[in-house]
Scaffold this active site. Structure first.
Site, PDB file in Angstrom:
ATOM      1  N   ASP A  94     -49.282 -44.964  -3.720  1.00  0.00           N
ATOM      2  CA  ASP A  94     -48.302 -44.018  -4.236  1.00  0.00           C
ATOM      3  C   ASP A  94     -47.027 -44.066  -3.386  1.00  0.00           C
ATOM      4  O   ASP A  94     -47.088 -44.179  -2.156  1.00  0.00           O
ATOM      5  CB  ASP A  94     -48.935 -42.616  -4.200  1.00  0.00           C
ATOM      6  N   ASP A 149     -48.024 -38.062 -13.998  1.00  0.00           N
ATOM      7  CA  ASP A 149     -46.819 -37.247 -13.847  1.00  0.00           C
ATOM      8  C   ASP A 149     -45.982 -37.176 -15.122  1.00  0.00           C
ATOM      9  O   ASP A 149     -44.981 -36.460 -15.151  1.00  0.00           O
ATOM     10  CB  ASP A 149     -45.947 -37.797 -12.714  1.00  0.00           C
ATOM     11  N   GLU A 174     -46.746 -48.734  -6.316  1.00  0.00           N
ATOM     12  CA  GLU A 174     -46.073 -47.755  -7.185  1.00  0.00           C
ATOM     13  C   GLU A 174     -44.606 -47.754  -6.780  1.00  0.00           C
ATOM     14  O   GLU A 174     -44.180 -47.014  -5.895  1.00  0.00           O
ATOM     15  CB  GLU A 174     -46.725 -46.375  -7.029  1.00  0.00           C
TER      16      GLU A 174
END
Length: 408
Positions: A204, A305, A251
């Site tokens: 992430d 998200d 990511e």
């Protein structure tokens, strides 16, 4: 790393009907196998933090007791000691925070997880995990290693499409020079733990290894932050010396600079694209547009998200809707979200991932998270039997036509 052409479904463990490991998890593996899928992607499996967020866990290493199918299963003293010996880098600090049963809970998780992962492998399904870039403030990791973190700064991102004031995450930033002096030992152990649990892991906020948005502690929002240089490739090189090749997804969303792209390429790992970020006439050159997809990508219809595909489609302004309609004009599915799913599978990207909510065609009420909001997030859950054989057969047909079928 060279991913074969394949596809998968994203569904967090807490979104299973029972919200944990056990019968429903095995049932989902069976459903993925029937749907011809190669991958099951989930969110971080650590204890959730503030607002139920799995990205603010009090431990970067421990698994959450709440995921156990049998939290009362017997554990011997010998099993606890073997686990402590094998995970000496972090289990002691976690026991200090979580109490005397912490090691036994990790043994239970290891049993249940190993059995599920073995079963999934037998059905041709591999597991993708998620490694949050940051740790929770005052969690086990910061308490055990306070010198590795900046006490005066907190993490976030500048204003973006999700929030006009940016996102203020509140996690402490790393003191990278201090980590360098340890040979990046903490990061090596963290990547070791991920490789123990998953076949592939998404890092992430990968761009923070190049530069991170640093906000003074005490700020009310993220607008007053500034970019601070990260460590680059050094932590990964340290990990590779001990662990070998790292099976990672970068990511690389958000404000991506040439430096971030150079780092990803130097590591030889795929980046990400999200179809919901395409079709914006103000940003025609981004990697999210179908014509800019490439093989070294993991392509998502949306992530945890984002809104669901159906919610996103219903809310598109006319100009973006026209561009999206043009992109999926070759598909005859009556539902627009299935046309987008087919577009994703036909992409040159090596791996195509679809959230379970999109397979079901659910609206915005099934959204997993709204970035920047703390309350009411991370709660969506499947109903028993909601993912049917018909859904599996339809996804399998799309997967087969796109040349992504498991074992093909």
């Amino acid at each position: 790393m060279d991913l074969e052409r394949s596809s998968g479904v994203q569904l967090h463990l807490t979104s299973l009907p029972g919200g944990r490991l056990g019968r429903e998890a095995y049932g989902f593996v069976d459903w993925l196998h029937a749907a011809g899928q190669s991958w099951w992607q989930m969110l971080p499996v650590g204890p959730p933090g503030r607002g139920r967020s799995p990205y603010k866990s009090p431990s970067a290493f421990a698994a959450w007791r709440g995921l156990l199918a049998d939290p009362a299963a017997p554990v011997t003293a010998a099993e606890r000691e073997r686990f402590r010996e094998g995970h000496a880098a972090w289990i002691g600090s976690w026991e200090t925070v979580a109490g005397p049963r912490a090691a036994a809970d990790q043994v239970r998780f290891q049993r249940e997880w190993t059995a599920l992962r073995s079963y999934a492998a037998g059905r041709g399904v591999r597991l993708i995990g998620d490694l949050p870039i940051y740790v929770a403030r005052d969690g086990a990791d910061q308490r055990a290693h306070p010198g590795l973190f900046r006490a005066d700064l907190q993490a976030g991102v500048p204003p973006d499409a999700f929030s006009a004031t940016g996102q203020l995450w509140g996690n402490p930033l790393y003191d990278w020079p201090a980590l360098q002096r340890t040979g990046y030992r903490w990061w090596v152990e963290r990547l070791r733990r991920m490789s123990e649990l998953f076949d592939l892991a998404r890092i992430d906020h990968f761009r923070a290894f190049t530069a991170a948005w640093a906000v003074p502690r005490g700020a009310r929002d993220a607008r007053g932050g500034r970019w601070r240089r990260g460590p680059g490739i050094a932590p990964f090189r340290a990990a590779r010396r001990e662990l070998g090749d790292l099976q990672l997804i970068a990511e690389d969303l958000g404000v991506i600079t040439p430096g971030v792209e150079r780092l990803r390429r130097a590591l030889g790992v795929p980046g990400m694209a999200v179809l919901q970020f395409a079709f914006d006439p103000a940003e025609p050159g981004t990697v999210h547009w179908p014509e800019h997809h490439r093989r070294d990508l993991v392509l998502y219809t949306g992530t945890h998200d984002n809104d669901t595909l159906r919610g996103w489609w219903d809310g598109l302004p006319p100009e973006r809707r026209a561009l999206a309609e043009h992109a999926v004009r070759g598909y005859d599915d009556p539902e627009p979200w299935w046309r987008v799913i087919r577009l994703a599978h036909d992409s040159p990207a090596a791996l195509a991932m679809v959230p379970a909510q999109d397979v079901l065609g659910l609206g915005s009420q099934a959204r997993m998270n709204h970035p920047g909001r703390e309350r009411g997030q991370w709660r969506w859950r499947l109903r028993p039997g909601q993912l049917t054989r018909a859904h599996a057969e339809r996804l399998r047909a799309v997967t087969a036509r796109a040349g992504r079928l498991a074992g093909s």
